[in-house]
Every structure is written in C-alpha cells, then in structure tokens.
Design an enzyme around this catalytic site. Sequence first.
Site, mmCIF file in Angstrom:
data_model
loop_
_atom_site.group_PDB
_atom_site.id
_atom_site.type_symbol
_atom_site.label_atom_id
_atom_site.label_comp_id
_atom_site.label_asym_id
_atom_site.label_seq_id
_atom_site.Cartn_x
_atom_site.Cartn_y
_atom_site.Cartn_z
ATOM 1 N N ASP A 1 -5.180 56.416 4.688
ATOM 2 C CA ASP A 1 -3.918 57.185 4.395
ATOM 3 C C ASP A 1 -4.061 58.628 4.065
ATOM 4 O OD1 ASP A 1 -1.650 58.399 3.672
ATOM 5 O OD2 ASP A 1 -0.676 56.472 3.816
ATOM 6 N N HIS B 1 1.988 59.081 -1.114
ATOM 7 C CA HIS B 1 2.399 58.848 0.443
ATOM 8 C C HIS B 1 1.479 57.314 0.779
ATOM 9 C CE1 HIS B 1 1.618 59.086 4.859
ATOM 10 N NE2 HIS B 1 2.750 59.837 4.577
ATOM 11 N N SER C 1 4.481 58.174 10.504
ATOM 12 C CA SER C 1 3.835 57.462 9.279
ATOM 13 C C SER C 1 4.359 56.214 8.614
ATOM 14 C CB SER C 1 3.765 58.736 8.130
ATOM 15 O OG SER C 1 2.938 59.763 8.406
#
Length: 774
Positions: A149, A247, A561
């Site tokens: 990621d 994130h 995402s």
Amino acid sequence: MGSQLLHSALLLVVFFILPCFQTMSFGAEESRKLYIVYMGEKQHEDPNLVTASHHDMLTSLLGSKEKALNSIVYSYKHGFSGFAAWLTKSQANKISDFPGVLSVMPNRKHRVHTTRSWDFLGLNYYHPTATGLLHKANYGENVIIGVIDSGRSGLFQIYLFSDDNSTNISSFFLSFFLSGIWPESKSFNDHGFGPVPSRWKGKCEVGQLFDAKHCNKKLIGARWYNEGADAEQLKGEYMSPRDLDGHGTHTASTAAGILVENVSFHGLAAGAARGGAPRARLAIYKACWGTPPSCSVAAVLAAMDDAIHDGVNVLSLSVGGSFETPESLHAVANGITVVFSGGNDGPYFQTVDHPSPWVITVAASTIDRSFPTVITLGNNQKLVGQSRYRGAKKDDNFRELVWGSGCTAHAINAVGVAGKIVLCFDPKSLTTFMSPSSIDDAIGDVKEGRGKGIILGMHTTNALDAFASFEGFPAAAVDYEMAFRMYEYIDQARRKNMTPSVKIAPTQSTIGNVVAPKIAAFSSRGPSTTFPEVLKPDIAAPGVNVLAAMGYQYKFDSGTSMACPHVSGVVALLKSLHPNWSPAAIKSALVTTASVTNEYGTPITAEGVLRKAADPFDFGGGHINPNRAADPGLIYDFNPKDYVKFFDSSLSRTEYCNAKRIPLYHINLPSIAIPNLRTSLTTWRTVTNVAQVYARYKAIIESPPGVKMVVEPSSLIFDATTKMRTFKVTFTSTYKKQGDYTFGSLTWNDGGTHSVRIPIAVRVIIEDFYADTA
C-alpha cells in the site's frame, strides 16, 4: 513438466513485454542512478543461486565482487529474476546487452494519489446465513492477504518521475498499499486466532517503534523497503513497517480487520467496524515514504517478489495509471489473485488504470449511508446538505448569509465575511468546486477571512473527504438547485432591506434513505487506451466515505483505494471456500454474478456532471455481489501460460513492438470488448461447470444497439463427463458508420439459481485510427 511449460511460457511473455519500457527517454548524466534490471522467469529454484547470478553479472560489469555488492540494492529472486543496482547510464547500456537481460530501466518514484459497507454487501457478521459466503468461507479463516500500500488518500493526484526528473512521462493517479501498518489498532488483535499457517514463509522485520511483538497471529508478517528513497522522503518517517499517515492501516483493516464494537467518527457512522475477511491473516509490505508518500519502483518490485515467496493468497494493491506491472503476472502464475484500484480520474472517458487482463481492476461506488446536515434559512425554509460538521448546540444560531460567488480570495475580501456564513456558488461557472483542493482552498479562505461557516454549491457530495480537516467548522455541500434557492433568498432579502441569515445544524448519519449503489464521480472510466480489447474496469465496490482504522482511531476516506480492499476481502472469502480456484476463476465468479440494478430493481447510475445509467466502462460486470459469487454456476477460466498467445509484442504498444498478435478479445475473459467492428467478427469462449453435475444453460442475448449478435450453440449441456463447453459469439454491424461504443450482455441461465452474465462493449468503425473528437 507443467511447471517447466509455465516457466517457459512466462519467459516468452516477459521477453516481449519488458523491452518496450526502454522507449522512455531519460537524461544522459553519467552520475550513478538506481536502475532496475529485469530478467524474467528465474532460472533456479534456490533463491541463493538466483542472487549469486545477479552478483556475478554485476561483478563482470563492474570488475570486482566488492563493487558489485556495493552497487546492488535489491535482488528479486522469488517470483521472478532481476535486481536493482546503482549504475551509470553507460553501465546500464552495457548490461542491457548481457545474456538473459530483458529490460533495464531507471528507477522511478510515485508521489501519491466500514461500519456499513459489508452489511450493505450482504455479509452480515451477526446474522450470517448458512448459505451466505461469510459463513461458508468461515470468515476467511487462514487465507493470507498481502497488503502492498501507498498513498495518503484515495483522491490525491500524483505524478510519475524518473530519478533524473524527466518530464516526458505521463501523469496518473496512484494509491498503492505500501505505507505500512499501525499494529496497536484494535482491528489487528489476534485474540482467538490459531497458529500461523505452516505454509507462511515471511518474516516480521523490526525497526523504529516496531519489534517482533508487534506481529502476532493476525498480523503475521511485516517488511519495509527504504533503499532508493530520498533523504527528504525519509524525514519524520518511521524506519520500520509502522504506518505514518494511516492509509495502509485503513486499507488493511477494510480488507481483513477483526470485528471492533462501538466505533464511530465523533459520533458519525456509529457501529461495529470490520474487514470483509475478519479471520484472514495479514502481511504488510511498506515501500512508500514521506508525506505525501513517494514509492520507489525498485522497492515495490522487491515487496512483490517477497510477497510471492512468503505465500500470500491475495495481493491487494490500490495502484493505477498508465504504468504497467508485468511482474504481477508472476504472482498470478503462482496462484495469487491480484487486485488493483481503477484510478480516481473520473468521470472522464478513457481514464481507467491498470488494464492488464490477468488482474482485477476495481471501480468505486457509494453505499446507502449518508451524512445529512439541515440548513435553515432565515425565512424558516429548511434544506438538507451533506457535511462532516460536528458542532456544539451552543453554536446552533443564525448568522448573516452572504454570497461569495466562487469564493476566491479576492471575492472573500470584497464581500467581507467576518462573522458570517458564506454561500460559495457561481451560476456562471458551475465547475468551480470539482476537486478536493479547490474545496480546501475555499474553506481556508473563508476561515482566514474570519467567516463563521461555508455552504458550497457543487455537482456531487462525494467530496466529503475534502471537509476532513474542517469537521469543527460549519461547512456543508449542496447541489446547484439548493444553492440557487439560497442565492435567490439572499437577493430577495436584500431587495426588502432585510438581512439574510442561516444556521447549519451538526451532521447526522443515516442508513437506507438514499438510493445506492451509484458509481462515484471520481471513479475512472473505460475504455482502456492501452488494451481497448480488454474491458475495464472489471467490477465496482464501495469506495465512498469508508470508515476504517487509522492509527488508534477510525476515520473516513474515499477513493478506488478504498474499493480495492473491499474486493480483496471478498476474494479471500472465495479463496477459503474454493481453495482450488485459479485467479481467473475467482475473477470470473465476481464479474458474472455482479449486480447491474440497485435494491429497487432500477439501473445503477454513474455520478458525474450529469448522472446517467452506468455502463460497462463505469463498472465492468456491475456492482460486487459476494453471496452470488460463492456459487456462480459457470466460470471463464484461463491458464497464465496461455498469455504468450496474445502478448507476442508488449504491454506498451510502441513503434519498437509491432509484431503481429492475436486480438485480445479472444482471451477467455468474462467480458467481450470489440473496439473495431467493421462488418462481422467471431470470437470464442469456454465455460466450466462448477455447480450441479447435470445442468442445461440457455443463452439470453442483449445485443449492443447497431450490432447483431449470434451465439452458437444457444444452449449448453453439462454432465458427469462434460464439465467444459466452448461456444462462439458472432457480431455483425447493422450500419456502416463510424460509431460510438454501444453495450450489451450475454447471460447463460439454467432456469434456476444461476444466471451467468458477461458485459459486452462494441464500437462499429469504417476506418482504423479514426479520431473521434465529436
């Protein structure tokens, strides 16, 4: 023998694929730069021998073993062969002529681009039905999801750079799962988990504020890759797998977080947060650094190579753009399902990212949760907008309402906003607020002018993440109709010598009062410009206002995402239920069972400047339907070694790669895309029965307008000895015009529970390379 064939086939594929990357133009400096030397399929099963061959090659080039060891940064030795090393341009040119070297390219850097969602998808944790996927798959028990990621947010534009700052490489969006993990999050607690699966070969790499105890029976592995990162990127970063910006934690918890009760964001979206496969194991690979994160391709490839070696079942990468990753084919050849995000450059045509046929490309959709904010005008008229405003009751009073036009700094200064609430709405420019940055600027300008609130008139309310930094400030989004009513109210009040006023109530969260799903405005659209014969995206999944873990908290984020790990979680469940299914079979099950209508039976819509009925370029096969995917009836399977029949040129079509090839619409995909139908064209598909032994399916044809479509045979019969059937589909143009794409479908129905639908897109042409600029 089969393994040798697969290795040879993949070697042929990458032999044709990779050289085309050399067509990019890079600077001619003789200073050392990081180069990636790609050698295709590894020639030894022992990774030590593979690495030794890399050292020998560099020794031959540089003149000594010491120089070779000082030069090499990463050795790719598990899923494929290659290495990253510091070389001059002339050395890179020399090594490109070495035997076995397929490609040498400069390293590049990428600067980056759920409480309700799982219930909305029919995967209820508390009341799973015995026939539902969540129960049948035992919550994804022991499936390993590799999370690679990067990206600070799903909705940030990023650009691709070479080390020498070349400017000829195109921009694209990126959200790539490489930003690490926050191991203390409740979502990664391992209480009740059994031993780590014995097939796991990965490791828990330690570093700053991250030691071996941070891995557990849930978070079974963590690696980090900082070689090739700039010193500026590493400032303030954790030199470990620990997540800096949240994130990576958000996406990992969305895919496989355990159930965490009583979660909300300041009271909004209250409920229990969890991932799609809460009993799956997680492996984290951090290769992106800085804020916003920047990702070295050399590090990304090292992460992918390690993930293949470690034994993951699913690779979840929210990555998009024109940059191709042929290395992902090695993962698929090893039985790993690879899931990518489709990009956040919508609603524009031809913007979908990552068109490779062997991966799953995901579009983003909404769910049936909304965040209404009541806006009361001074004449007691009540309007409802959307917001994240968490105000206190003592602030719930009327304030003067002024019109700030487009809310530029100049307009704010001219109107005088101190102590007032500002309506940002320009009837002459209805595209003022089309990006998070423009919203952020407008709110910032109003706050700087000492305004007490803002109301923005805009096309869609899917940009609530742009309000994330202003939850304590009265800010709301409304559509243009409501904005125009407020504009008229201000005008009428002024004409009567009255002071227009307004108050904004704190936001509430509600479920079920909006029609969903819809395809998000930001979600990138097809067709693929690289491979127009491959229909992309493949599937849509929730990606708007997703609540998931960030650090110790739970926060919202939006983007493809967020949609990507939703699909990854479902893939983990399917892998648990059907461990022998190939990546192609899993993709087929998802696409052919997807929904094209909402819960009311009306067509799913796609948001944008204008809303429209969604088509395959918006959502591929449709919106993900996990429970139906568990029992698809028929699947369109495909062996990775067969890609050599189609990719006899390259992933990038350039002047250097012009060999003849079989059109890609002949790949046995669960979709058909024909961009160049002149008169008549025939393609074939093969389906495999994975349901009851004896079955009869009949074809239901929805021909694209302007095209006659014939399927032969029109019925398929399966029994104990016949599990696979091949059929042909013939398309004939019914008019002779340079046309637009039109859409249809082919559904195989057994008259019972199975309805196996593939999307179809066809464009009629009279000339090749006709520029459609109308």
